[in-house]
Design an enzyme around this catalytic site. Structure first.
Site, PDB file in Angstrom:
ATOM      1  CE  LYS A 186     -25.575   9.236 122.144  1.00 47.54           C
ATOM      2  NZ  LYS A 186     -26.020   9.138 120.706  1.00 47.54           N
ATOM      3  CG  ASP A 234     -29.141  10.293 121.001  1.00 44.38           C
ATOM      4  OD1 ASP A 234     -28.813   9.534 120.224  1.00 44.38           O
ATOM      5  OD2 ASP A 234     -29.609   9.762 122.245  1.00 44.38           O
TER       6      ASP A 234
HETATM    7  P1  NDP Z   1     -36.148  12.121 119.243  1.00 49.32           P
HETATM    8  O1  NDP Z   1     -36.001  12.468 120.609  1.00 49.32           O
HETATM    9  O2  NDP Z   1     -36.326  12.717 118.230  1.00 49.32           O
HETATM   10  O3  NDP Z   1     -37.148  10.668 119.180  1.00 49.32           O
HETATM   11  C1  NDP Z   1     -37.321   9.580 120.155  1.00 49.32           C
HETATM   12  C2  NDP Z   1     -38.517   8.850 119.939  1.00 49.32           C
HETATM   13  O4  NDP Z   1     -38.488   7.784 120.326  1.00 49.32           O
HETATM   14  C3  NDP Z   1     -39.977   9.443 120.209  1.00 49.32           C
HETATM   15  O5  NDP Z   1     -40.880   9.247 119.492  1.00 49.32           O
HETATM   16  C4  NDP Z   1     -39.962   9.087 121.978  1.00 49.32           C
HETATM   17  O6  NDP Z   1     -41.162   9.008 122.346  1.00 49.32           O
HETATM   18  C5  NDP Z   1     -39.206   7.697 121.708  1.00 49.32           C
HETATM   19  N1  NDP Z   1     -38.956   7.317 122.839  1.00 49.32           N
HETATM   20  C6  NDP Z   1     -37.965   7.809 123.524  1.00 49.32           C
HETATM   21  N2  NDP Z   1     -37.788   6.968 124.603  1.00 49.32           N
HETATM   22  C7  NDP Z   1     -38.490   5.968 124.688  1.00 49.32           C
HETATM   23  C8  NDP Z   1     -38.946   4.965 125.538  1.00 49.32           C
HETATM   24  N3  NDP Z   1     -38.121   4.942 126.626  1.00 49.32           N
HETATM   25  N4  NDP Z   1     -39.891   4.062 125.182  1.00 49.32           N
HETATM   26  C9  NDP Z   1     -40.644   4.317 124.186  1.00 49.32           C
HETATM   27  N5  NDP Z   1     -40.395   5.273 123.283  1.00 49.32           N
HETATM   28  C10 NDP Z   1     -39.284   6.143 123.372  1.00 49.32           C
HETATM   29  O7  NDP Z   1     -34.802  10.919 119.195  1.00 49.32           O
HETATM   30  P2  NDP Z   1     -34.167  10.238 117.967  1.00 49.32           P
HETATM   31  O8  NDP Z   1     -35.105  10.219 116.827  1.00 49.32           O
HETATM   32  O9  NDP Z   1     -33.035  11.351 117.413  1.00 49.32           O
HETATM   33  O10 NDP Z   1     -33.425   9.022 118.479  1.00 49.32           O
HETATM   34  C11 NDP Z   1     -34.208   7.777 118.486  1.00 49.32           C
HETATM   35  C12 NDP Z   1     -33.110   6.699 118.495  1.00 49.32           C
HETATM   36  O11 NDP Z   1     -32.063   6.762 117.513  1.00 49.32           O
HETATM   37  C13 NDP Z   1     -32.160   6.728 119.832  1.00 49.32           C
HETATM   38  O12 NDP Z   1     -31.882   5.352 119.941  1.00 49.32           O
HETATM   39  C14 NDP Z   1     -31.163   7.390 119.222  1.00 49.32           C
HETATM   40  O13 NDP Z   1     -29.814   7.084 120.264  1.00 49.32           O
HETATM   41  C15 NDP Z   1     -30.753   6.746 117.845  1.00 49.32           C
HETATM   42  N6  NDP Z   1     -29.694   7.892 116.952  1.00 49.32           N
HETATM   43  C16 NDP Z   1     -30.121   9.067 116.787  1.00 49.32           C
HETATM   44  C17 NDP Z   1     -29.357   9.472 115.861  1.00 49.32           C
HETATM   45  C18 NDP Z   1     -29.441  10.907 115.275  1.00 49.32           C
HETATM   46  O14 NDP Z   1     -28.912  11.383 114.583  1.00 49.32           O
HETATM   47  N7  NDP Z   1     -30.614  11.715 116.017  1.00 49.32           N
HETATM   48  C19 NDP Z   1     -28.262   9.054 115.160  1.00 49.32           C
HETATM   49  C20 NDP Z   1     -27.955   7.707 115.677  1.00 49.32           C
HETATM   50  C21 NDP Z   1     -28.921   7.115 116.399  1.00 49.32           C
HETATM   51  P3  NDP Z   1     -41.646  10.048 123.355  1.00 49.32           P
HETATM   52  O15 NDP Z   1     -41.897  11.561 122.633  1.00 49.32           O
HETATM   53  O16 NDP Z   1     -42.914   9.694 123.915  1.00 49.32           O
HETATM   54  O17 NDP Z   1     -40.508   9.955 124.273  1.00 49.32           O
END
Ligand code: NDP
Length: 449
Positions: A130, A170
């Site tokens: 990661k 991510d």
């Molecule tokens: P994105 O950046 O596309 O979206 C993240 C979302 O979560 C946004 O809506 C963001 O809001 C919100 N968010 C992020 N940090 C926080 C926080 N500290 N508190 C509240 N809301 C938060 O990321 P992904 O959708 O790709 O990833 C989301 C999760 O899924 C993570 O845990 C990631 O590790 C996991 N994941 C992702 C994969 C992938 O293929 N993308 C694969 C497997 C797991 P804001 O815009 O306000 O920051």
């Protein structure tokens, strides 16, 4: 606090806590896995030989580097970059890159540790890693994002390769960023090495269904889990936190399966739309305008925006936390249970605190841990690597069919392992043990390395 730990595993955890001081998320992730391994050691004491478990808890390599870049006004900024190459017993390191101001070494280590077991669960030849940076992409121009990505890759490229380490996206890293990272890698190395990054655009070696894969995969997992109690998504109310890549495609697949998503969020607040979240509008706001979820309520009649408070107070049948780690606390779990939730599927990595997980399990709520439920993203990344290696490109339907099969397979292997180790229905235990055994077998075969 040492809970439910086998006496052989206690000193291992104590050592991890001592040697990785202050890295709370990493401690939490290791503790959860070690709690599951007591049953393995009882059945197969030899897994504790040759410091095998100690070795699994120690990353093979940790890289920390400076990222200097210049903003649109000519001001110089310095961020910190990380790549933790956790375990390569099953294949090249594989795992996403996160750009978020909260990123630090402990968070990247927890994610790399989880990734190792997740990747093992997919059954595919990929190790765990990661990376990321404490860079905040919010409100940055395309030019600033590009220059940051180029500076990040200028240091990282020397540690990557299709047989060495293959990053993906991510939080904060989507198609745009992968494009900039790939462009810089190609330029520096003078190699068109498509298999060095996944999540690429379709025109330059990406896979169909990769963008959708994590969200779709999580819903396929929950679908299979619901079937064990004779239920499905049809007619169910769902709440999905976040509104990024994972959340959007989780919502899309729930809707395709006949469920209604009534709430989603970002880090500022959440929206409720009893008519069902309008996904085209969310995609327009988040993917095109790069706006905030508050804009949704301003644009959609009947929707409400709540700036403070917890999205988990919205009554639902199915909850899918898909934003970030530790976003669903014991208090949130109590609210969901009180409102009659029947299943929780983690789209994000470790979004539920240990108290929340315990509460769900004690209340008999079906609970799918992230390392199993969100493995569809990395599994489809491995499919992207396969297509790159064979210079091939599969249809969306073909790729999604493989994804569904992989997710059902992961579900069944977690369920069967939980049963074999005397804890039927405990997907946390099943996922930890099934992932561990695969990594441990490969490590044993390779000797002390
Ligand atoms: P994105 O950046 O596309 O979206 C993240 C979302 O979560 C946004 O809506 C963001 O809001 C919100 N968010 C992020 N940090 C926080 C926080 N500290 N508190 C509240 N809301 C938060 O990321 P992904 O959708 O790709 O990833 C989301 C999760 O899924 C993570 O845990 C990631 O590790 C996991 N994941 C992702 C994969 C992938 O293929 N993308 C694969 C497997 C797991 P804001 O815009 O306000 O920051």
């Amino acid at each position: 606090m040492l809970v439910n730990l086998d006496e052989k595993l206690e000193p291992i955890l104590t050592d991890v806590l001592r040697r990785n001081a202050g890295e709370e998320e990493f401690h939490q992730a290791v503790r959860e896995v070690l709690e599951s391994l007591g049953r393995v050691i009882a059945k197969h004491p030899d897994y504790a030989d040759d410091a095998l478990i100690e070795r699994i808890c120690e990353p093979e390599r940790q890289i920390i580097f400076r990222i200097p870049w210049v903003d649109d006004k000519g001001q110089v900024h310095i961020n910190r970059g990380f790549r933790v190459q956790f375990n390569s017993a099953l294949g090249p390191y594989k795992g996403g890159i996160r750009f978020h101001p909260s990123v630090n070494l402990g968070i990247i280590k927890f994610l790399g540790f989880e990734q190792t077991f997740k990747n093992a669960l997919t059954g595919m030849p990929i190790g765990g890693g990661k990376g990321g940076s404490d860079f905040n992409p919010r409100d940055r121009s395309d030019g600033e994002i590009m220059r940051f990505c180029q500076s990040f890759m200028t240091e990282l490229y020397r540690h990557l390769g299709e047989y060495t380490d293959v990053p993906a996206g991510d939080i904060g890293v989507g198609g745009r960023e992968i494009g900039y990272l790939f462009g810089q890698y190609k330029r520096i190395t003078n190699r068109y090495e498509a298999g060095v990054l996944t999540g690429k655009g379709l025109v330059y070696g990406g896979s169909r269904a990769r963008r959708e894969a994590t969200g779709y995969g999580a819903v396929y997992f929950v679908e299979r889990m619901l079937a064990t109690i004779g239920r499905d998504f049809s007619g169910k109310r769902a709440v999905v936190s976040g509104s990024g890549n994972v959340a959007i495609y989780t919502m899309e697949k729930i809707r395709q399966f006949g469920g209604t998503v009534i709430a989603c969020s970002d880090s500022n607040g959440y929206v409720i739309d009893e008519a069902g979240i309008d996904l085209d509008l969310v995609k327009e706001i988040k993917e095109v305008r790069r706006g905030r979820i508050a804009d949704y309520a301003a644009l959609k009649k009947g929707a409400r925006y709540i700036e403070k408070g917890s999205i988990w107070e919205v009554p639902c049948d199915i909850a899918m936390p898909s934003a970030t780690q530790n976003e669903l606390t014991g208090k949130d779990a109590a609210a969901l249970i009180k409102n009659g939730v029947i299943a929780v599927g983690e789209g994000a990595n470790m979004p539920s605190t240990p108290e929340a997980v315990r509460a769900f399990q004690e209340a008999g709520v079906l609970f799918a841990p992230g390392k199993a439920a969100n493995a569809g993203g990395v599994a489809t990344s491995a499919l992207e690597m396969q297509q790159n290696a064979s210079r091939d490109s599969w249809t969306f339907a073909e790729t999604e069919e493989r994804l569904a099969k992989i997710m059902h397979g992961i579900h069944d292997s977690c369920a069967a392992t939980a049963e074999e180790y005397g804890a039927p229905g405990n997907y946390v235990l099943g996922a930890n043990i099934a992932g561990f055994v695969r990594v441990a077998e490969a490590m044993r075969a390779m000797g002390v390395v």
